[in-house]
Scaffold this motif. Structure first.
Motif, PDB file in Angstrom:
ATOM      1  N   HIS A 126      98.436 -37.406  52.297  1.00 20.16           N
ATOM      2  CA  HIS A 126      99.330 -38.148  53.195  1.00 20.16           C
ATOM      3  C   HIS A 126     100.770 -37.813  52.800  1.00 20.16           C
ATOM      4  CE1 HIS A 126      95.924 -40.685  54.556  1.00 20.16           C
ATOM      5  NE2 HIS A 126      95.522 -40.569  53.298  1.00 20.16           N
ATOM      6  N   PRO A 127     101.275 -36.667  53.213  1.00 17.93           N
ATOM      7  CA  PRO A 127     102.607 -36.218  52.781  1.00 17.93           C
ATOM      8  C   PRO A 127     103.685 -37.261  53.051  1.00 17.93           C
ATOM      9  CG  PRO A 127     101.455 -34.461  53.937  1.00 17.93           C
ATOM     10  CD  PRO A 127     100.616 -35.694  54.114  1.00 17.93           C
ATOM     11  N   GLY A 128     104.510 -37.496  52.036  1.00 17.72           N
ATOM     12  CA  GLY A 128     105.604 -38.444  52.184  1.00 17.72           C
ATOM     13  C   GLY A 128     105.243 -39.875  51.865  1.00 17.72           C
ATOM     14  N   LEU A 129     103.968 -40.146  51.519  1.00 14.78           N
ATOM     15  CA  LEU A 129     103.577 -41.517  51.192  1.00 14.78           C
ATOM     16  C   LEU A 129     104.324 -41.969  49.936  1.00 14.78           C
ATOM     17  CD1 LEU A 129     101.710 -43.997  51.618  1.00 14.78           C
ATOM     18  CD2 LEU A 129     100.067 -42.865  50.089  1.00 14.78           C
ATOM     19  N   PRO A 130     105.087 -43.053  50.012  1.00 10.97           N
ATOM     20  CA  PRO A 130     105.811 -43.547  48.837  1.00 10.97           C
ATOM     21  C   PRO A 130     104.859 -44.068  47.759  1.00 10.97           C
ATOM     22  CG  PRO A 130     106.797 -44.379  50.862  1.00 10.97           C
ATOM     23  CD  PRO A 130     105.465 -43.791  51.231  1.00 10.97           C
ATOM     24  N   VAL A 131     105.116 -43.701  46.518  1.00  5.94           N
ATOM     25  CA  VAL A 131     104.268 -44.106  45.395  1.00  5.94           C
ATOM     26  C   VAL A 131     105.137 -44.650  44.277  1.00  5.94           C
ATOM     27  CG1 VAL A 131     102.718 -43.312  43.581  1.00  5.94           C
ATOM     28  CG2 VAL A 131     102.421 -42.468  45.919  1.00  5.94           C
ATOM     29  N   LEU A 132     104.793 -45.847  43.816  1.00  4.12           N
ATOM     30  CA  LEU A 132     105.446 -46.452  42.661  1.00  4.12           C
ATOM     31  C   LEU A 132     104.420 -46.557  41.540  1.00  4.12           C
ATOM     32  CD1 LEU A 132     107.753 -47.909  41.205  1.00  4.12           C
ATOM     33  CD2 LEU A 132     107.059 -50.018  42.355  1.00  4.12           C
ATOM     34  N   VAL A 133     104.657 -45.820  40.459  1.00  3.44           N
ATOM     35  CA  VAL A 133     103.727 -45.794  39.338  1.00  3.44           C
ATOM     36  C   VAL A 133     104.187 -46.755  38.255  1.00  3.44           C
ATOM     37  CG1 VAL A 133     102.909 -44.359  37.426  1.00  3.44           C
ATOM     38  CG2 VAL A 133     102.850 -43.476  39.751  1.00  3.44           C
ATOM     39  N   LEU A 134     103.232 -47.492  37.697  1.00  4.96           N
ATOM     40  CA  LEU A 134     103.505 -48.395  36.588  1.00  4.96           C
ATOM     41  C   LEU A 134     102.828 -47.868  35.327  1.00  4.96           C
ATOM     42  CD1 LEU A 134     102.862 -51.861  38.293  1.00  4.96           C
ATOM     43  CD2 LEU A 134     105.044 -50.686  37.998  1.00  4.96           C
ATOM     44  N   SER A 135     103.487 -47.992  34.194  1.00  2.00           N
ATOM     45  CA  SER A 135     102.918 -47.519  32.936  1.00  2.00           C
ATOM     46  C   SER A 135     103.299 -48.463  31.810  1.00  2.00           C
ATOM     47  CB  SER A 135     103.409 -46.101  32.622  1.00  2.00           C
ATOM     48  OG  SER A 135     102.845 -45.629  31.413  1.00  2.00           O
ATOM     49  N   GLN A 136     102.463 -48.516  30.799  1.00  2.00           N
ATOM     50  CA  GLN A 136     102.757 -49.356  29.636  1.00  2.00           C
ATOM     51  C   GLN A 136     103.819 -48.711  28.754  1.00  2.00           C
ATOM     52  OE1 GLN A 136     101.095 -52.381  29.337  1.00  2.00           O
ATOM     53  NE2 GLN A 136     102.621 -52.872  27.771  1.00  2.00           N
ATOM     54  N   TYR A 137     103.828 -47.384  28.749  1.00  2.00           N
ATOM     55  CA  TYR A 137     104.755 -46.649  27.899  1.00  2.00           C
ATOM     56  C   TYR A 137     105.400 -45.523  28.701  1.00  2.00           C
ATOM     57  CZ  TYR A 137     101.668 -48.903  24.512  1.00  2.00           C
ATOM     58  OH  TYR A 137     100.933 -49.821  23.825  1.00  2.00           O
ATOM     59  N   VAL A 138     106.442 -44.927  28.138  1.00  2.00           N
ATOM     60  CA  VAL A 138     107.071 -43.763  28.757  1.00  2.00           C
ATOM     61  C   VAL A 138     106.211 -42.549  28.454  1.00  2.00           C
ATOM     62  CG1 VAL A 138     109.098 -42.286  28.838  1.00  2.00           C
ATOM     63  CG2 VAL A 138     109.367 -44.742  28.482  1.00  2.00           C
ATOM     64  N   GLU A 139     105.636 -41.974  29.485  1.00  2.00           N
ATOM     65  CA  GLU A 139     104.804 -40.784  29.329  1.00  2.00           C
ATOM     66  C   GLU A 139     105.462 -39.670  30.127  1.00  2.00           C
ATOM     67  OE1 GLU A 139     100.487 -41.702  29.170  1.00  2.00           O
ATOM     68  OE2 GLU A 139     101.089 -43.623  29.984  1.00  2.00           O
ATOM     69  N   LYS A 140     106.219 -38.836  29.429  1.00  2.00           N
ATOM     70  CA  LYS A 140     107.102 -37.878  30.089  1.00  2.00           C
ATOM     71  C   LYS A 140     106.348 -36.841  30.922  1.00  2.00           C
ATOM     72  CE  LYS A 140     109.463 -36.897  26.292  1.00  2.00           C
ATOM     73  NZ  LYS A 140     110.504 -36.288  25.428  1.00  2.00           N
ATOM     74  N   VAL A 141     105.185 -36.424  30.453  1.00  2.00           N
ATOM     75  CA  VAL A 141     104.425 -35.418  31.194  1.00  2.00           C
ATOM     76  C   VAL A 141     104.060 -35.942  32.575  1.00  2.00           C
ATOM     77  CG1 VAL A 141     102.274 -34.104  31.282  1.00  2.00           C
ATOM     78  CG2 VAL A 141     103.534 -34.288  29.134  1.00  2.00           C
ATOM     79  N   TYR A 142     103.568 -37.191  32.614  1.00  9.75           N
ATOM     80  CA  TYR A 142     103.169 -37.778  33.893  1.00  9.75           C
ATOM     81  C   TYR A 142     104.385 -38.026  34.789  1.00  9.75           C
ATOM     82  CZ  TYR A 142      98.795 -38.580  31.395  1.00  9.75           C
ATOM     83  OH  TYR A 142      97.638 -38.428  30.678  1.00  9.75           O
ATOM     84  N   ALA A 143     105.482 -38.453  34.183  1.00  7.48           N
ATOM     85  CA  ALA A 143     106.699 -38.682  34.966  1.00  7.48           C
ATOM     86  C   ALA A 143     107.163 -37.388  35.611  1.00  7.48           C
ATOM     87  CB  ALA A 143     107.799 -39.252  34.074  1.00  7.48           C
ATOM     88  N   ARG A 144     107.168 -36.311  34.847  1.00  2.71           N
ATOM     89  CA  ARG A 144     107.603 -35.021  35.383  1.00  2.71           C
ATOM     90  C   ARG A 144     106.683 -34.550  36.496  1.00  2.71           C
ATOM     91  NH1 ARG A 144     108.960 -33.818  29.694  1.00  2.71           N
ATOM     92  NH2 ARG A 144     111.215 -33.595  29.583  1.00  2.71           N
ATOM     93  N   GLU A 145     105.365 -34.702  36.299  1.00  6.84           N
ATOM     94  CA  GLU A 145     104.418 -34.224  37.301  1.00  6.84           C
ATOM     95  C   GLU A 145     104.568 -34.988  38.610  1.00  6.84           C
ATOM     96  OE1 GLU A 145      99.712 -32.987  37.682  1.00  6.84           O
ATOM     97  OE2 GLU A 145     100.487 -33.898  35.839  1.00  6.84           O
ATOM     98  N   LEU A 146     104.710 -36.294  38.516  1.00  8.55           N
ATOM     99  CA  LEU A 146     104.868 -37.085  39.733  1.00  8.55           C
ATOM    100  C   LEU A 146     106.167 -36.745  40.436  1.00  8.55           C
ATOM    101  CD1 LEU A 146     103.674 -39.433  41.438  1.00  8.55           C
ATOM    102  CD2 LEU A 146     105.120 -40.965  40.113  1.00  8.55           C
TER     103      LEU A 146
END
Length: 213
Positions: free
Chosen positions: A74-94
């Motif tokens: 679904h191109p353009g679907l807004p996504v807000l991710v929640l995490s317990q800690y700062v996980e830089k790899v996942y942040a960069r990928e998203l």
């Protein structure tokens, strides 16, 4: 606004549903794993998705992987991710997925009700919202010597840009004039070797691209 929540913590999921409902935001589905998130988005066509990074069964990256899958479907679907800690790899990928609004917040921000709802609405409108701790760690990564040339004030402006703030909001937050904000942003782009670009999350993503996102 209609949202789907993917969160395996029942108390947090229920709390989010009550919180958002009190603000006029309809939660059309709550799920606890990646495949269920994909199915719920396909079924309900929500305006935004809230997803935990880590979901069953392995509690590693199922949530963010599912979020990436639904954004591809679904191109353009807004996504807000929640995490317990700062996980830089996942942040960069998203954040490397350029289409549509995107956010990455630490779970303890949810307790700041007004700010959390504002952040969700910003993402749903196509903006970018990053937790200040995520911004700080991305900026602290290796290979970004250009950041060393920024003044303390310019780094503050850059952090607010990464959170999706526009010029007027930056000015109010730092108690400076619009002209001062414009000058700081111009200096930031010049020092980072990035061409100036007007407004919105594209400007934020351009800066984050320089930071290795």
């Amino acid at each position: 606004m209609r949202v789907v929540i993917a969160e395996d913590n029942v108390l947090l999921s229920a709390g989010l549903e009550l919180l958002l409902g009190s603000k006029g935001i309809e939660v059309v589905a709550t799920v606890t794993d990646g495949p269920a998130l994909v199915a719920a988005v396909d079924r309900h066509g929500p305006d935004a998705v809230i997803a935990d990074v880590r979901l069953p069964p392995s509690f590693r990256d199922e949530g963010v992987r599912a979020a990436l899958r639904v954004r591809k479907a679904h191109p353009g679907l807004p996504v807000l991710v929640l995490s317990q800690y700062v996980e830089k790899v996942y942040a960069r990928e998203l954040l490397s997925e350029r289409a549509g609004g995107v956010g990455y917040l630490l779970k303890d921000r949810v307790s700041r009700v007004g700010q959390f709802v504002d952040d969700l609405r910003r993402v749903a409108r196509g903006g970018t919202v990053l937790d200040p701790d995520v911004v700080a760690q991305l900026m602290a990564g290796p290979g970004h010597s250009g950041l060393d040339r920024l003044t303390a004030r310019e780094k503050e402006v850059l952090a607010l840009m990464a959170r999706g703030f526009g010029n007027a909001e930056i000015g109010r937050s730092l108690v400076v004039t619009d002209n001062a904000v414009h000058k700081h942003i111009g200096n930031i782009f010049a020092k980072l070797g990035l061409p100036p670009a007007d407004g919105g999350h594209r400007r934020v993503l351009a800066v984050l691209a320089y930071l290795g996102v």
